[in-house]
Scaffold this motif. Structure first.
Motif, short mmCIF file in Angstrom:
data_model
loop_
_atom_site.label_atom_id
_atom_site.label_comp_id
_atom_site.label_asym_id
_atom_site.label_seq_id
_atom_site.Cartn_x
_atom_site.Cartn_y
_atom_site.Cartn_z
N ASP A 15 38.70 27.03 49.33
CA ASP A 15 37.36 27.13 48.71
C ASP A 15 37.29 28.22 47.65
O ASP A 15 36.20 28.48 47.10
CB ASP A 15 36.31 27.41 49.79
CG ASP A 15 36.18 26.27 50.78
OD1 ASP A 15 36.36 25.11 50.37
OD2 ASP A 15 35.91 26.54 51.98
N ALA A 16 38.41 28.86 47.37
CA ALA A 16 38.42 29.92 46.36
C ALA A 16 38.32 29.33 44.97
O ALA A 16 38.78 28.21 44.72
CB ALA A 16 39.70 30.75 46.49
N PRO A 17 37.72 30.05 44.02
CA PRO A 17 37.63 29.55 42.64
C PRO A 17 39.01 29.45 42.00
O PRO A 17 39.93 30.19 42.37
CB PRO A 17 36.78 30.61 41.94
CG PRO A 17 36.94 31.84 42.77
CD PRO A 17 37.10 31.37 44.18
N ARG A 18 39.17 28.53 41.09
CA ARG A 18 40.47 28.34 40.41
C ARG A 18 40.58 29.30 39.23
O ARG A 18 40.42 28.93 38.07
CB ARG A 18 40.60 26.89 39.93
CG ARG A 18 40.55 25.87 41.05
CD ARG A 18 41.77 25.99 41.96
NE ARG A 18 41.80 24.98 43.00
CZ ARG A 18 41.37 25.16 44.23
NH1 ARG A 18 40.88 26.35 44.58
NH2 ARG A 18 41.42 24.21 45.12
N THR A 19 40.82 30.55 39.55
CA THR A 19 40.94 31.58 38.52
C THR A 19 42.26 32.32 38.69
O THR A 19 42.89 32.27 39.75
CB THR A 19 39.78 32.60 38.60
OG1 THR A 19 39.83 33.26 39.87
CG2 THR A 19 38.44 31.91 38.44
N ALA A 20 42.67 33.04 37.64
CA ALA A 20 43.92 33.81 37.69
C ALA A 20 43.84 34.89 38.75
O ALA A 20 44.81 35.16 39.47
CB ALA A 20 44.22 34.42 36.32
N ARG A 21 42.69 35.52 38.87
CA ARG A 21 42.53 36.60 39.85
C ARG A 21 42.63 36.07 41.28
O ARG A 21 43.26 36.68 42.14
CB ARG A 21 41.18 37.30 39.64
CG ARG A 21 40.94 38.45 40.62
CD ARG A 21 39.74 39.26 40.20
NE ARG A 21 40.02 39.98 38.97
CZ ARG A 21 39.07 40.41 38.14
NH1 ARG A 21 37.81 40.17 38.40
NH2 ARG A 21 39.39 41.08 37.05
N ALA A 22 42.04 34.89 41.53
CA ALA A 22 42.10 34.28 42.86
C ALA A 22 43.53 33.89 43.20
O ALA A 22 44.00 34.10 44.32
CB ALA A 22 41.18 33.07 42.93
#
Length: 218
Positions: A15-22
């Motif tokens: 459920d985490a956002p699809r971002t570089a940080r995630a």
């Protein structure tokens, strides 16, 4: 077995956002999970037992995922304010170091004020600058873990690593300020402009040594 661990981590971060940080955070969790798994195997645990114990030690990932959506995993807004405050204090400190040398030269060479008074004024400015830097390094709140899970370990590591970077930056700033001060004092005092620039080469070498010392501690 490592593939099973990756699947478990993928499930935790589904459920985490699809971002570089995630993605970076997920890889950090996986790397620590693998280390924990290897430790348990070396202690004699079975593969299935090691996987279960390693996963159980991850902790509450939901908090991190919620923070990732707000782009604030480690309260980046507070960290930004803290960084701006540190930058201001360091800038003022460096300015005081440089001005202390300028004041000394002006007092002695231009206004012909006694050397004792000039040196006292210079040392006072240096003391204030040093006090500000010490205050800046001691005023940061240290992160305290709420439990012994992997998530809390990661937060503590991130906080400690950031603090070490600040200390290293402060040390380098002081070193280069002192370098400039010594360069000006030697150059003006002994009229040795032809050779005094060598001090910058020496300081560059010292900076590399400082960086190496911090890396070795890591």
């Amino acid at each position: 077995m490592y593939e099973k661990l990756r699947k478990e981590v993928d499930e935790l971060f589904k459920d985490a956002p699809r971002t570089a940080r995630a993605n970076e955070l997920k890889e950090e969790v996986l790397a620590n999970l693998i280390d924990r798994y290897n430790d348990l195997i070396s202690e004699g645990k079975s593969e299935e037992e090691a996987i279960k114990k390693a996963i159980a030690g991850v902790g509450d990932v939901d908090e991190l995922i919620s923070a990732l959506r707000k782009n604030d995993v480690f309260n980046y807004e507070e960290m930004k304010k803290d960084k701006q405050k540190s930058a201001l204090i360091l800038s003022v400190s460096v300015g005081l170091y440089i001005m202390s040398v300028v004041i000394l030269i002006l007092f002695t060479e231009v206004f012909h004020i006694s050397g004792e008074i000039s040196v006292c004024v210079m040392l006072t400015m240096v003391a204030i600058a040093t006090g500000l830097i010490i205050y800046n390094s001691k005023s940061h709140t240290k992160y305290v873990k709420s439990d012994d899970t992997l998530v809390e370990d990661f937060k503590e590591w991130k906080s400690t690593n950031t603090e070490k970077q600040k200390i290293m930056t402060s040390i380098k700033s002081i070193m280069w300020t002192i370098t400039v001060a010594i360069y000006l004092l030697i150059s003006f005092g002994f009229n040795s402009w032809r050779y005094s620039w060598i001090i910058f080469i020496i300081s560059a070498a010292i900076e590399k040594i400082i960086t190496l010392i911090f890396q070795m501690k890591e």
